[in-house]
Motif scaffolding. Sequence first.
Motif, short mmCIF file in Angstrom:
data_model
loop_
_atom_site.label_atom_id
_atom_site.label_comp_id
_atom_site.label_asym_id
_atom_site.label_seq_id
_atom_site.Cartn_x
_atom_site.Cartn_y
_atom_site.Cartn_z
N ASP A 94 0.83 -1.20 0.00
CA ASP A 94 0.00 0.00 0.00
C ASP A 94 0.87 1.25 0.00
O ASP A 94 1.85 1.34 0.72
N SER A 95 0.49 2.20 -0.81
CA SER A 95 1.12 3.51 -0.97
C SER A 95 2.58 3.41 -1.39
O SER A 95 3.31 4.40 -1.35
N LEU A 96 3.04 2.25 -1.78
CA LEU A 96 4.42 2.13 -2.27
C LEU A 96 4.42 1.64 -3.71
O LEU A 96 5.01 2.29 -4.58
N GLY A 97 3.76 0.54 -3.98
CA GLY A 97 3.72 0.10 -5.37
C GLY A 97 3.34 -1.35 -5.52
O GLY A 97 2.97 -2.02 -4.57
N ILE A 98 3.43 -1.79 -6.78
CA ILE A 98 3.09 -3.16 -7.13
C ILE A 98 4.34 -3.81 -7.70
O ILE A 98 5.02 -3.22 -8.53
N GLN A 99 4.62 -5.01 -7.24
CA GLN A 99 5.82 -5.70 -7.74
C GLN A 99 5.42 -6.99 -8.42
O GLN A 99 4.69 -7.80 -7.85
N LEU A 100 5.89 -7.15 -9.65
CA LEU A 100 5.62 -8.36 -10.41
C LEU A 100 6.91 -9.17 -10.50
O LEU A 100 7.93 -8.65 -10.94
N THR A 101 6.86 -10.41 -10.09
CA THR A 101 8.04 -11.25 -10.16
C THR A 101 7.69 -12.52 -10.93
O THR A 101 6.66 -13.13 -10.65
N SER A 102 8.53 -12.89 -11.88
CA SER A 102 8.36 -14.21 -12.47
C SER A 102 9.62 -15.00 -12.22
O SER A 102 10.71 -14.52 -12.51
N GLY A 107 15.63 -20.98 -11.91
CA GLY A 107 15.93 -20.20 -10.71
C GLY A 107 16.11 -18.74 -10.99
O GLY A 107 16.20 -17.93 -10.07
N LYS A 108 16.15 -18.35 -12.26
CA LYS A 108 16.28 -16.93 -12.60
C LYS A 108 15.00 -16.20 -12.22
O LYS A 108 13.91 -16.74 -12.38
N GLU A 109 15.16 -15.01 -11.69
CA GLU A 109 13.98 -14.21 -11.34
C GLU A 109 14.03 -12.89 -12.07
O GLU A 109 15.07 -12.25 -12.13
N SER A 110 12.92 -12.51 -12.62
CA SER A 110 12.89 -11.17 -13.20
C SER A 110 11.79 -10.39 -12.50
O SER A 110 10.67 -10.88 -12.36
N SER A 151 0.71 5.46 -20.80
CA SER A 151 1.98 5.25 -21.49
C SER A 151 2.23 3.78 -21.77
O SER A 151 2.88 3.44 -22.73
N GLN A 152 1.69 2.89 -20.95
CA GLN A 152 2.03 1.49 -21.11
C GLN A 152 0.95 0.62 -20.49
O GLN A 152 0.30 1.04 -19.53
N VAL A 153 0.76 -0.54 -21.03
CA VAL A 153 -0.15 -1.52 -20.45
C VAL A 153 0.69 -2.72 -20.02
O VAL A 153 1.37 -3.32 -20.84
N VAL A 154 0.69 -2.99 -18.72
CA VAL A 154 1.52 -4.10 -18.22
C VAL A 154 0.60 -5.26 -17.87
O VAL A 154 -0.21 -5.14 -16.94
N PRO A 155 0.68 -6.37 -18.58
CA PRO A 155 -0.14 -7.51 -18.22
C PRO A 155 0.41 -8.22 -16.98
O PRO A 155 1.62 -8.33 -16.81
N VAL A 156 -0.50 -8.65 -16.12
CA VAL A 156 -0.10 -9.36 -14.91
C VAL A 156 -0.38 -10.84 -15.15
O VAL A 156 -1.33 -11.18 -15.84
N PHE A 157 0.44 -11.69 -14.60
CA PHE A 157 0.34 -13.14 -14.81
C PHE A 157 0.26 -13.44 -16.30
O PHE A 157 -0.59 -14.16 -16.77
N GLN A 158 1.19 -12.85 -17.02
CA GLN A 158 1.13 -12.90 -18.47
C GLN A 158 1.32 -14.33 -18.98
O GLN A 158 0.69 -14.75 -19.93
N ASP A 159 2.22 -15.03 -18.32
CA ASP A 159 2.61 -16.31 -18.88
C ASP A 159 1.76 -17.46 -18.38
O ASP A 159 1.89 -18.56 -18.84
N CYS A 160 0.94 -17.20 -17.41
CA CYS A 160 -0.01 -18.23 -17.01
C CYS A 160 -1.39 -17.67 -17.26
O CYS A 160 -2.08 -17.26 -16.34
N LEU A 161 -1.77 -17.59 -18.51
CA LEU A 161 -3.09 -17.05 -18.83
C LEU A 161 -4.15 -17.95 -18.20
O LEU A 161 -4.09 -19.17 -18.31
N THR A 162 -5.09 -17.34 -17.50
CA THR A 162 -5.95 -18.17 -16.67
C THR A 162 -7.41 -17.98 -17.00
O THR A 162 -7.78 -17.14 -17.80
#
Lengths: 189, 581
Positions: A94-102, A107-110, A151-162
């Motif tokens: 809250d009030s800081l941001g949203i973090q997306l991790t895949s 073992g690589k994380e982006s 400016s941009q559309v960021v898809p969430v859970f992009q690679d596991c379309l559900t």
Amino acid sequence: MEDELSFSDIYGGRLALQRRYYSPSCREFCLSCPRLSLRSLTSVTCTVWLAAYGLFTLCENSMILSAAIFITLLGLLGYLHFVKIDQETLLIIDSLGIQLTSSYASGKESTTFIEMGKVKDVIINEAIYMQKVIYYLCILLNDPADPHGISQVVPVFQDCLTAVTLPWRASLWCSSCLLLDGDHGICTD
Amino acid sequence: MVLKAFFPTCCASADSGLLIGRWVPEQSSAVVLAVVHFPFIPIQVKELLAQVQQASQVGVAVLGTWCHRRQEPEESLGHFLEGLGAIFSHEPWLQLCRERDSKFWSCKATYQQVPTSPGAHSEDQVMLIFYDQRKVLLSQLHPPAALPDHQAGDATASACGLAAVFDTVSRSKALFRSDQFDEGLVRLSHWQSEGVEASILVELAKQASGPVCLLLACLLSFISAASTCRVFKLWPLSFIWSKLSTCEQLRHRLEQLTLIFSTQKAENPSQLMRKANMLVSVLLDVALGLALLSWLHRKDRIGQLADALVPVADRVAEELQHLLQWLMGAPAGLKMNRALDQVLGRFFLYHIHLWISYIHLMSPFIERILWHVGLSACLGLTVALSILSDIIALLTFHIYCFYVYGARLYCLKICGLSSLWRLFRGKKWNVLRQRVDSCSYDLDQLFIGTLLFTVLVFLLPTTALYYLVFTLLRLLVVTVQGLIHLLVDLINSLPLYALGLRLCRPYRLAAGVKFRVLEHEAGRPLRLLMQINPLPYNRVVHTYRLPSCGCHPKHSWGSLCRKLFFGELIYPWRQRGDKQD
């Protein structure tokens, strides 16, 4: 606090959604994709090697066999490191941001962190994939030049379309987190 | 809004004291920069803060108290710390406390002056975010946040969000200058309180760089003055300079060196990075060049090369002769116009004869020329490669000539055929209106035109065949030259310093931050660890790529094919637009 739900993705595979509530202002959604199955791995390897063996009987050059082994190994490494995603995490603070991790199978994380000031809205988008309509969650980012623009559309859970239920719930969480100030508690599901 | 306290990890084991930092009201976050230890005199702390504030233009203040209980809890210390809030008033007053043998901290924020919300924030409403002060200080955010002018006396940084945290830490360098060995009366704890981080080698290099830069800048200005001398601008020389890629490369290298050794200080980090990238690229280039030089001069390889070069040129000419003789017969079973075929073939054969005699005239000097060319490798591998490209261009000059003759003939025929085809249909090209108009021709005109059209149509296959063969040869040479130029461009434009920095010190180039949730216990403030998210390699290359000599492929594939079909001349990629004929 932690709970777990399971869904099926558009291919019919099983997905597990874990929700963790660290505090009223911080929560995490963790989506685990199906693991790499032994059956598909074996079938791909066997196909490549059989094709290589077929070529070998034609050309009688043993280079082809060693090349096939290398191609399989490198392909598997590349697939695990760049393509196969094991887990996707959405961390909302809250009030800081949203973090997306895949996290990839190797073992690589982006990680991408989007600051709250840049988030314009969270929407559910509709897309046509093959013969069916799928729904997915998107974050719209502010355009610094134009206050009404995106400016941009960021898809969430992009690679596991559900399936539809999952994004819907996640969207509820996400937008409630965004909309409510720190003075109010955020309503739980 | 949740109160966020950014706390440096290096202060976690510090003794109890006061928290010094900056309060960002619009985000309700407190950036803790250092801890002041007991004993201190309040007035001295305030003086220190005023000094730092003046030097860094950041509103540094006492934010609250820090209590690290190593022994059993002492009641008196707690009361004492609460009392400090009266001396250093701050809104809100933070009270951070770390228990012995406990990973979980407690944090309270008290508002004194606002009567409507008395008491403290509850523990849940505070978030502790740990950050590595050293990494945050040294890292550079991408894209850079718009920083306010330091000279403008802007006391509050206008950077928003997390950029404000980075900005605050990087601007409070004055606070981090004092370490525990200082004689000062205020003892601070921060990332370099164990001793100021510095390297003797770096300091020596900094001292030496001034005079070295001055000397080299003088030298370079002499060289550039000599190169702008009027003798070099006379007609034939200037034309030759513009055609040789070696001269282009030398000019580029001179510009780079002038920029590196300019005595002006780099104004911003991106300029500094550019200089460093250029320096590393030049150094690598020279090192590769020296390696090539030592390889060439070992075991008399230059002599071997010179001995091999003339037979190779002979061999190429011989193969071309064979090709021409094949074309003069019935190539691939095609029946050509015999007279035109013979004329063209003999013309080209004579040309090759001229070429071979020219090469043989040159052959005694080739070894000496190669020796001097080999010496030029100490200026860098790129210079040697450019010279190689020029040598290839010179040695395949006959192929270029054939290509030009073939292309001109073919172009003439295509133009003639297209205009005669219009005449055939009773039309003509109107130059004034830039369009095709209908036109009534006389009978004689039509007769002559049709006759000429027939002649051209029957002669076209012969010319087209010659054109096709020599265009393919020319394209082969252009491809080889293009590959060499690509390699030169790669060495010239790759930001090696930035890539090395990304490899060895990933936090220096930050794309942003990432958070990790640390172990959490109900009723205690949430603890997050802020880490630097390094810039991906492709973005490093994209951001810091050095400008090259403008050698990008100008033609798209479509326009290239069109040009080839209509017989227009194509040039290697190296040529700039203004230098084309």
